[in-house]
Design a protein around this motif. Structure first.
Motif, mmCIF file in Angstrom:
data_model
loop_
_atom_site.group_PDB
_atom_site.id
_atom_site.type_symbol
_atom_site.label_atom_id
_atom_site.label_comp_id
_atom_site.label_asym_id
_atom_site.label_seq_id
_atom_site.Cartn_x
_atom_site.Cartn_y
_atom_site.Cartn_z
ATOM 1 N N LYS A 63 0.845 -1.190 0.000
ATOM 2 C CA LYS A 63 0.000 0.000 0.000
ATOM 3 C C LYS A 63 0.884 1.244 0.000
ATOM 4 C CE LYS A 63 -3.942 -1.861 2.614
ATOM 5 N NZ LYS A 63 -4.730 -1.677 3.857
ATOM 6 N N SER A 64 0.371 2.302 -0.625
ATOM 7 C CA SER A 64 1.108 3.574 -0.617
ATOM 8 C C SER A 64 0.100 4.719 -0.644
ATOM 9 C CB SER A 64 2.048 3.664 -1.822
ATOM 10 O OG SER A 64 2.787 4.873 -1.792
ATOM 11 N N THR A 65 0.425 5.800 0.088
ATOM 12 C CA THR A 65 -0.479 6.953 0.205
ATOM 13 C C THR A 65 0.135 8.164 -0.491
ATOM 14 O OG1 THR A 65 -1.272 6.117 2.334
ATOM 15 C CG2 THR A 65 -1.724 8.426 1.827
ATOM 16 N N SER A 66 -0.684 8.874 -1.259
ATOM 17 C CA SER A 66 -0.182 10.057 -1.978
ATOM 18 C C SER A 66 0.182 11.152 -0.985
ATOM 19 C CB SER A 66 -1.208 10.568 -2.993
ATOM 20 O OG SER A 66 -2.412 10.949 -2.363
ATOM 21 N N ASN A 67 1.332 11.804 -1.233
ATOM 22 C CA ASN A 67 1.812 12.866 -0.356
ATOM 23 C C ASN A 67 1.277 14.221 -0.809
ATOM 24 O OD1 ASN A 67 3.363 13.610 -2.603
ATOM 25 N ND2 ASN A 67 5.203 12.585 -1.837
ATOM 26 N N GLU A 68 1.801 15.296 -0.214
ATOM 27 C CA GLU A 68 1.308 16.644 -0.537
ATOM 28 C C GLU A 68 1.580 17.029 -1.981
ATOM 29 O OE1 GLU A 68 5.256 18.926 1.281
ATOM 30 O OE2 GLU A 68 3.290 19.197 2.209
ATOM 31 N N ASP A 69 2.495 16.327 -2.630
ATOM 32 C CA ASP A 69 2.762 16.570 -4.047
ATOM 33 C C ASP A 69 1.928 15.656 -4.941
ATOM 34 O OD1 ASP A 69 4.747 18.545 -3.558
ATOM 35 O OD2 ASP A 69 6.198 16.971 -3.116
ATOM 36 N N GLY A 70 1.003 14.921 -4.338
ATOM 37 C CA GLY A 70 0.134 14.052 -5.109
ATOM 38 C C GLY A 70 0.786 12.764 -5.573
ATOM 39 N N ILE A 71 1.941 12.413 -5.003
ATOM 40 C CA ILE A 71 2.692 11.239 -5.464
ATOM 41 C C ILE A 71 2.634 10.123 -4.422
ATOM 42 C CG2 ILE A 71 4.958 10.352 -6.127
ATOM 43 C CD1 ILE A 71 5.610 13.144 -7.176
ATOM 44 N N ALA A 72 2.261 8.947 -4.889
ATOM 45 C CA ALA A 72 2.328 7.733 -4.070
ATOM 46 C C ALA A 72 3.409 6.843 -4.676
ATOM 47 C CB ALA A 72 0.985 7.011 -4.062
ATOM 48 N N GLU A 73 4.423 6.525 -3.881
ATOM 49 C CA GLU A 73 5.563 5.750 -4.376
ATOM 50 C C GLU A 73 5.556 4.351 -3.773
ATOM 51 O OE1 GLU A 73 10.475 5.976 -4.478
ATOM 52 O OE2 GLU A 73 9.307 7.479 -3.412
ATOM 53 N N PHE A 74 5.699 3.357 -4.636
ATOM 54 C CA PHE A 74 5.843 1.984 -4.170
ATOM 55 C C PHE A 74 7.330 1.666 -4.052
ATOM 56 C CE2 PHE A 74 1.627 1.907 -6.179
ATOM 57 C CZ PHE A 74 0.880 1.396 -5.120
ATOM 58 N N THR A 75 7.739 1.189 -2.882
ATOM 59 C CA THR A 75 9.161 0.985 -2.607
ATOM 60 C C THR A 75 9.588 -0.475 -2.673
ATOM 61 O OG1 THR A 75 8.704 0.851 -0.222
ATOM 62 C CG2 THR A 75 9.205 3.034 -1.123
ATOM 63 N N VAL A 76 8.640 -1.383 -2.870
ATOM 64 C CA VAL A 76 8.967 -2.801 -2.905
ATOM 65 C C VAL A 76 9.920 -3.102 -4.065
ATOM 66 C CG1 VAL A 76 6.918 -3.316 -4.296
ATOM 67 C CG2 VAL A 76 7.993 -5.130 -2.961
ATOM 68 N N ASP A 77 10.884 -3.996 -3.823
ATOM 69 C CA ASP A 77 11.838 -4.412 -4.854
ATOM 70 C C ASP A 77 11.190 -5.556 -5.646
ATOM 71 O OD1 ASP A 77 14.019 -4.924 -6.421
ATOM 72 O OD2 ASP A 77 15.342 -5.564 -4.798
ATOM 73 N N LEU A 78 10.484 -5.184 -6.703
ATOM 74 C CA LEU A 78 9.662 -6.150 -7.431
ATOM 75 C C LEU A 78 10.482 -7.026 -8.368
ATOM 76 C CD1 LEU A 78 6.574 -4.049 -8.603
ATOM 77 C CD2 LEU A 78 6.573 -5.886 -6.911
ATOM 78 N N PRO A 79 10.108 -8.294 -8.476
ATOM 79 C CA PRO A 79 10.627 -9.106 -9.583
ATOM 80 C C PRO A 79 9.875 -8.741 -10.862
ATOM 81 C CG PRO A 79 9.096 -10.388 -8.270
ATOM 82 C CD PRO A 79 9.237 -9.071 -7.566
ATOM 83 N N LEU A 80 10.436 -9.095 -11.999
ATOM 84 C CA LEU A 80 9.744 -8.839 -13.253
ATOM 85 C C LEU A 80 8.443 -9.624 -13.277
ATOM 86 C CD1 LEU A 80 12.743 -8.970 -15.760
ATOM 87 C CD2 LEU A 80 11.761 -6.982 -14.608
ATOM 88 N N GLY A 81 7.400 -9.026 -13.862
ATOM 89 C CA GLY A 81 6.120 -9.713 -13.896
ATOM 90 C C GLY A 81 5.002 -8.774 -14.294
ATOM 91 N N LEU A 82 3.780 -9.199 -13.991
ATOM 92 C CA LEU A 82 2.586 -8.452 -14.367
ATOM 93 C C LEU A 82 1.837 -8.076 -13.089
ATOM 94 C CD1 LEU A 82 1.028 -7.516 -16.898
ATOM 95 C CD2 LEU A 82 -0.274 -9.644 -16.767
#
Length: 393
Positions: free
Chosen positions: A194-213
């Motif tokens: 889960k990620s919440t948008s900040n005051e700049d309207g940006i929600a960043e996902f920090t998980v180190d994802l493997p390639l996929g869909l």
């Protein structure tokens, strides 16, 4: 005495280059206290990479005849790795360059050129060995969501987004003999982060994802905005070999909650101007106040699920103040309608029509004889017609 002649051929020393390829493979997961999934990677041998061995100088035969075997820049060998290893055939001694041509599935190309020199060891060593190791990085996936107002693209904070697996995610077994066996780590449809948008309207996902869909969905809309069922697909199954970071930017837009408040004349059902109205949370603070006009009033940004009260502070002249109206805000981008009606203050006129009405006669005696005198009494007069006129507008 016979002469014995012994002939012995010299064998020129050769060299072999052994190439080792390792990289991180997905092997497990762990879940933190917030329910977010983290992927675990382990360095393992990588098959399927391709390496090139080329002459770094002119390479001559070892018999001092100056015969050129390879010219500088000649490709000597192209080798695929198997279980993380590739080995050249016997090569003449000399200097070589080794570099990666294809990184293998799921890895970024290592552009480093390794320099290898095959040198003479001693008269007892016919083959010398040199090894080189290449470590390849996985491409990183950088996913950001930009949250905007659908009307004016204002950046919005407070929206909660979820990153979900759109396909099953498998990992490798750590044990070398079982490395090719895959195990299911994350099932399709699982919430990863889960990620919440900040005051700049940006929600960043920090998980180190493997390639996929994957796919991104909105879990909670910003306060005052309707939810959206928009789903953004993240396809990071393929990438360019020199692409160290795969950047994904998803834009989500939300409609602001709108309520249309009508102040109407209960008699004519038309908009009634001149009423001073306020909307406030039930048992809470005031949200907005205004004077009614000839058109309904639009309120924006009410919070979903809350109950509000429409209260009339003062009514137009000639109208009675209405009772407050409660309404609950629904999660919809459609305009929600609230209506309050005022009754006209009316009065009743009562009138009494009276006059002298003949009731009887009195009998009297005069010198002239008997006299009948009519008698009139003040009485209520029925069936009279009355006209009422306005003396002012």
């Amino acid at each position: 005495t016979p002469v014995i002649v012994v002939t012995k051929d010299d064998v020129s020393a050769k060299g072999v280059i052994e190439i080792y390829k390792i990289g991180e493979r997905l092997t497990g997961i762990e879940t933190d206290e917030n329910g977010n999934i983290h992927f675990i990677y382990t360095e393992m041998a990588v098959s399927g990479a391709e390496f090139v061995v080329e002459a770094a100088e002119d390479i001559y035969s070892a018999d001092n005849q100056k015969d050129i075997i390879y010219k500088k820049g000649d490709i000597v060998a192209e080798l695929p790795t198997l279980e993380g290893k590739a080995v050249t055939d016997n090569l003449p001694l000399g200097k070589y360059n080794v570099y990666e041509k294809y990184a293998g599935d799921g890895f970024v190309l290592n552009k480093e050129v390794k320099k290898v020199e095959l040198t003479y060891a001693n008269q007892s060593t016919t083959v010398v060995f040199k090894d080189v190791e290449f470590v390849n990085e996985r491409p990183k996936v950088d996913i950001n969501v930009i949250k905007q107002d659908a009307e004016n693209e204002t950046l919005l904070s407070g929206a909660v987004f979820g990153l979900y697996a759109k396909e099953d995610i498998y990992g490798m077994e750590v044990q070398p003999k079982a490395a090719e066996n895959k195990k299911l780590l994350v099932e399709k449809g699982t919430l990863i982060e889960k990620s919440t948008s900040n005051e700049d309207g940006i929600a960043e996902f920090t998980v180190d994802l493997p390639l996929g869909l994957y796919e991104i969905r909105e879990i909670t809309s910003p306060i005052g905005y309707a939810s959206t069922d928009f789903v953004y697909e993240v396809d990071v199954r393929e990438f360019k070999q020199d692409q160290a970071v795969i950047v994904v930017e998803a834009i989500f837009k939300n409609e602001i909650i709108k309520a249309e408040v009508s102040k109407k004349d209960a008699t004519t059902d038309k908009e009634l101007p001149g009423a001073y109205l306020t909307v406030r949370e039930k048992n809470g603070p005031e949200f907005e106040s205004w004077m009614s006009g000839n058109e309904p009033h639009i309120i924006k940004g009410l919070e979903i699920g809350k109950i509000y009260e429409l209260i009339e502070i003062s009514s137009p002249y000639g109208f009675a103040i209405s009772q407050k109206v409660e309404f609950k805000v629904e999660d919809t981008s459609e305009i929600q309608k609230v209506e309050m009606k005022d009754d006209l203050v009316v009065g009743k006129l009562k009138w009494l029509k009276t006059g002298e009405v003949f009731t009887h006669t009195d009998t009297g005696q005069t010198e002239l004889g008997k006299v009948e005198t009519p008698v009139f009494e003040k009485k209520t007069i029925a069936n009279a017609e009355i006209s009422i006129y306005a003396v002012e507008d």
